[in-house]
Design a protein around this motif. Structure first.
Motif, PDB file in Angstrom:
ATOM      1  N   GLY A  16       0.813  -1.213   0.000  1.00 23.92           N
ATOM      2  CA  GLY A  16       0.000   0.000   0.000  1.00 23.92           C
ATOM      3  C   GLY A  16       0.845   1.260   0.000  1.00 23.92           C
ATOM      4  N   LEU A  17       1.877   1.290   0.820  1.00 23.79           N
ATOM      5  CA  LEU A  17       2.759   2.458   0.861  1.00 23.79           C
ATOM      6  C   LEU A  17       3.428   2.679  -0.491  1.00 23.79           C
ATOM      7  N   LEU A  18       3.773   1.584  -1.146  1.00 24.11           N
ATOM      8  CA  LEU A  18       4.382   1.683  -2.473  1.00 24.11           C
ATOM      9  C   LEU A  18       3.373   2.205  -3.493  1.00 24.11           C
ATOM     10  N   ASP A  19       2.160   1.677  -3.456  1.00 27.90           N
ATOM     11  CA  ASP A  19       1.158   2.055  -4.459  1.00 27.90           C
ATOM     12  C   ASP A  19       0.677   3.491  -4.304  1.00 27.90           C
ATOM     13  N   ILE A  20       0.580   3.985  -3.069  1.00 27.80           N
ATOM     14  CA  ILE A  20       0.139   5.375  -2.896  1.00 27.80           C
ATOM     15  C   ILE A  20       1.295   6.363  -3.054  1.00 27.80           C
ATOM     16  N   ASP A  21       2.480   5.822  -3.350  1.00 27.23           N
ATOM     17  CA  ASP A  21       3.683   6.622  -3.616  1.00 27.23           C
ATOM     18  C   ASP A  21       4.172   7.357  -2.369  1.00 27.23           C
ATOM     19  N   ALA A  22       4.080   6.688  -1.231  1.00 27.53           N
ATOM     20  CA  ALA A  22       4.606   7.247   0.024  1.00 27.53           C
ATOM     21  C   ALA A  22       6.023   6.712   0.214  1.00 27.53           C
ATOM     22  N   ARG A  23       6.935   7.142  -0.631  1.00 23.11           N
ATOM     23  CA  ARG A  23       8.279   6.546  -0.687  1.00 23.11           C
ATOM     24  C   ARG A  23       9.059   6.740   0.607  1.00 23.11           C
ATOM     25  N   ASN A  33       3.869  15.516   7.391  1.00 28.31           N
ATOM     26  CA  ASN A  33       3.718  16.822   6.736  1.00 28.31           C
ATOM     27  C   ASN A  33       4.046  16.728   5.253  1.00 28.31           C
ATOM     28  N   ALA A  34       5.096  15.989   4.934  1.00 24.99           N
ATOM     29  CA  ALA A  34       5.531  15.850   3.538  1.00 24.99           C
ATOM     30  C   ALA A  34       4.748  14.773   2.805  1.00 24.99           C
ATOM     31  N   GLU A  35       4.416  13.696   3.519  1.00 21.92           N
ATOM     32  CA  GLU A  35       3.682  12.572   2.935  1.00 21.92           C
ATOM     33  C   GLU A  35       2.549  12.154   3.870  1.00 21.92           C
ATOM     34  N   ASN A  36       1.479  12.913   3.818  1.00 20.89           N
ATOM     35  CA  ASN A  36       0.341  12.611   4.685  1.00 20.89           C
ATOM     36  C   ASN A  36      -0.345  11.338   4.184  1.00 20.89           C
ATOM     37  N   LEU A  37      -0.297  10.296   4.981  1.00 17.19           N
ATOM     38  CA  LEU A  37      -0.781   8.999   4.532  1.00 17.19           C
ATOM     39  C   LEU A  37      -2.279   8.979   4.259  1.00 17.19           C
ATOM     40  N   THR A  38      -3.056   9.723   5.026  1.00 17.67           N
ATOM     41  CA  THR A  38      -4.501   9.757   4.786  1.00 17.67           C
ATOM     42  C   THR A  38      -4.813  10.419   3.445  1.00 17.67           C
ATOM     43  N   LEU A  68      -2.775  10.739   0.835  1.00 16.32           N
ATOM     44  CA  LEU A  68      -2.280   9.896  -0.248  1.00 16.32           C
ATOM     45  C   LEU A  68      -3.180   8.688  -0.460  1.00 16.32           C
ATOM     46  N   ASN A  69      -3.654   8.101   0.634  1.00 16.42           N
ATOM     47  CA  ASN A  69      -4.569   6.957   0.562  1.00 16.42           C
ATOM     48  C   ASN A  69      -5.858   7.369  -0.144  1.00 16.42           C
ATOM     49  N   SER A  70      -6.389   8.527   0.229  1.00 14.65           N
ATOM     50  CA  SER A  70      -7.623   9.034  -0.361  1.00 14.65           C
ATOM     51  C   SER A  70      -7.476   9.285  -1.858  1.00 14.65           C
ATOM     52  N   THR A  71      -6.401   9.958  -2.227  1.00 12.02           N
ATOM     53  CA  THR A  71      -6.163  10.264  -3.646  1.00 12.02           C
ATOM     54  C   THR A  71      -6.014   8.989  -4.460  1.00 12.02           C
ATOM     55  N   TRP A  72      -5.296   8.031  -3.912  1.00 14.96           N
ATOM     56  CA  TRP A  72      -5.072   6.754  -4.596  1.00 14.96           C
ATOM     57  C   TRP A  72      -6.382   5.990  -4.782  1.00 14.96           C
ATOM     58  N   LEU A  73      -7.220   5.950  -3.729  1.00 13.36           N
ATOM     59  CA  LEU A  73      -8.504   5.256  -3.836  1.00 13.36           C
ATOM     60  C   LEU A  73      -9.353   5.836  -4.963  1.00 13.36           C
ATOM     61  N   ARG A  74      -9.395   7.156  -5.054  1.00 14.69           N
ATOM     62  CA  ARG A  74     -10.229   7.809  -6.070  1.00 14.69           C
ATOM     63  C   ARG A  74      -9.758   7.513  -7.489  1.00 14.69           C
ATOM     64  N   ARG A  75      -8.489   7.145  -7.653  1.00 16.67           N
ATOM     65  CA  ARG A  75      -7.953   6.879  -8.984  1.00 16.67           C
ATOM     66  C   ARG A  75      -8.184   5.440  -9.445  1.00 16.67           C
ATOM     67  N   GLN A  76      -8.664   4.574  -8.558  1.00 17.50           N
ATOM     68  CA  GLN A  76      -8.757   3.166  -8.904  1.00 17.50           C
ATOM     69  C   GLN A  76      -9.924   2.884  -9.862  1.00 17.50           C
ATOM     70  N   PRO A  77      -9.647   2.243 -11.001  1.00 18.89           N
ATOM     71  CA  PRO A  77     -10.709   1.920 -11.960  1.00 18.89           C
ATOM     72  C   PRO A  77     -11.789   1.013 -11.366  1.00 18.89           C
ATOM     73  N   SER A  78     -11.415   0.214 -10.361  1.00 25.59           N
ATOM     74  CA  SER A  78     -12.373  -0.730  -9.785  1.00 25.59           C
ATOM     75  C   SER A  78     -13.229  -0.111  -8.683  1.00 25.59           C
ATOM     76  N   LEU A  79     -13.052   1.195  -8.430  1.00 26.46           N
ATOM     77  CA  LEU A  79     -13.809   1.866  -7.369  1.00 26.46           C
ATOM     78  C   LEU A  79     -15.278   2.008  -7.777  1.00 26.46           C
ATOM     79  N   THR A  80     -16.167   1.569  -6.901  1.00 25.66           N
ATOM     80  CA  THR A  80     -17.604   1.701  -7.131  1.00 25.66           C
ATOM     81  C   THR A  80     -18.225   2.427  -5.950  1.00 25.66           C
ATOM     82  N   ALA A  81     -18.963   3.488  -6.248  1.00 24.34           N
ATOM     83  CA  ALA A  81     -19.654   4.251  -5.205  1.00 24.34           C
ATOM     84  C   ALA A  81     -21.142   3.919  -5.261  1.00 24.34           C
ATOM     85  N   LEU A  82     -21.696   3.546  -4.122  1.00 23.84           N
ATOM     86  CA  LEU A  82     -23.102   3.182  -4.034  1.00 23.84           C
ATOM     87  C   LEU A  82     -23.793   4.013  -2.959  1.00 23.84           C
TER      88      LEU A  82
END
Length: 312
Positions: free
Chosen positions: A113-120, A171-176, A178-192
């Motif tokens: 997850g840290l890798l995918d959200i680009d929290a290097r 401050n530089a890499e806020n995990l919440t 980054l997690n939020s931005t990454w979730l919104r970019r996922q093609p498999s995301l479905t909002a109901l």
């Protein structure tokens, strides 16, 4: 304070991974999908809303008996990434290691997850912690993972030595965020809608062919203190959210919760039924203690007894 945070996570580690079974199509067709509410998607000003929505869905699916291999691995990356953040925020790296049981799947999901959200930078720090744990004597690590630790502890203090780096990184890499931005970019995301989301979760649960067996196995493997807390919540008409901490320095003396001195703790020792547990309900923070075949629930602020039951 060392905790066993999140009852859902604790109970279903008993079931997850016990055996891999062949799921039917109605379950597997949803495996790659991330589910969130439309309200969370619309809430662009609060990054954690979509993270919390995914957390709620995954927690609900696990609570109702789905195994991790039946849930979107991307949803699990976000879920365990949030778990990691919450644990380190609350009690440092040592708390994350303790509460995760250093389960290799949890560690794998966090790292991926840290890798995918680009929290290097966060990933580099996490890898340092992984190396620290890997360097520990296996017997010492086993002891650390099995015993609540309060006061001075070599392993805990060593693991928490990097906590300040973690907090500075947010401050530089806020995990919440980054997690939020990454979730919104996922093609498999479905909002109901909330109703449709509940219906979809019911459908997934209904598709489990052996859900009764799983539920029974999960309950059978549940620690006794968890069962007592659940029973006390039911007796008091409250809804359990999660168990947050166990403190062996506190004891239930049959009337109220009392705190032991270091000398008293050393003299009395600690058994599992001695520990006073903290837990959250829809009515706030509470405590549970056992004494002489009885378990009692107390309001954490007032100290008032809320409910009492016999220990089975």
């Amino acid at each position: 304070m060392m905790t066993r945070n999140n009852i859902r996570f604790l109970v279903f580690l008993v079931v997850v991974g016990v055996s891999v079974w062949h799921v039917n199509h109605s379950v597997t067709k949803h495996l790659a999908g991330i589910l969130v509410s439309t309200d969370a998607i619309a809430s662009t000003a609060a990054p954690r809303d979509i993270v919390d929505s995914n957390l709620d869905v995954v927690s609900d699916l696990l609570n109702k008996g789905l195994k991790e291999e039946e849930i979107s691995p991307l949803a699990l990356e976000s879920y365990y990434g949030n778990f990691y953040l919450a644990e380190v925020d609350n009690g440092g790296f040592a708390q994350f290691v303790f509460n995760s049981g250093w389960d290799r799947n949890v560690v794998r999901y966090v790292r991926r997850g840290l890798l995918d959200i680009d929290a290097r930078q966060n990933l580099a720090l996490f890898d340092e912690v992984v190396e620290k744990v890997a360097a520990l004597d296996p017997k010492k690590l086993e002891t650390f993972l099995s015993v609540q630790t309060f006061g001075k502890d070599e392993i805990r203090d060593s693991l928490n030595g990097d906590d300040s780096k973690f907090f500075a990184l947010q401050n530089a890499e806020n995990l919440t965020k980054l997690n939020s931005t990454w979730l919104r970019r996922q093609p498999s995301l479905t909002a109901l809608s909330p109703d449709a989301l509940r219906s979809e979760i019911r459908n997934r649960v209904a598709a489990i062919p052996d859900k009764d067996v799983r539920a029974a196995a999960a309950w059978e493997g549940t620690p006794s203190y968890v069962k007592l807390i659940a029973s006390l919540c039911a007796a008091s008409g409250q809804k359990l959210d999660r168990i947050t901490a166990g403190d062996p320095m506190l004891r239930y003396d049959g009337k109220k919760i009392v705190k032991l001195s270091d000398a008293e703790l050393k003299q009395k020792g600690t058994k599992e039924h001695d520990i006073v547990w903290f837990f959250l309900t829809d009515k706030g923070l509470h405590m549970m203690g056992e004494n002489n075949g009885r378990a009692a629930m107390f309001d954490s602020k007032s100290g008032a007894k809320v409910a009492e039951i016999a220990v089975p």
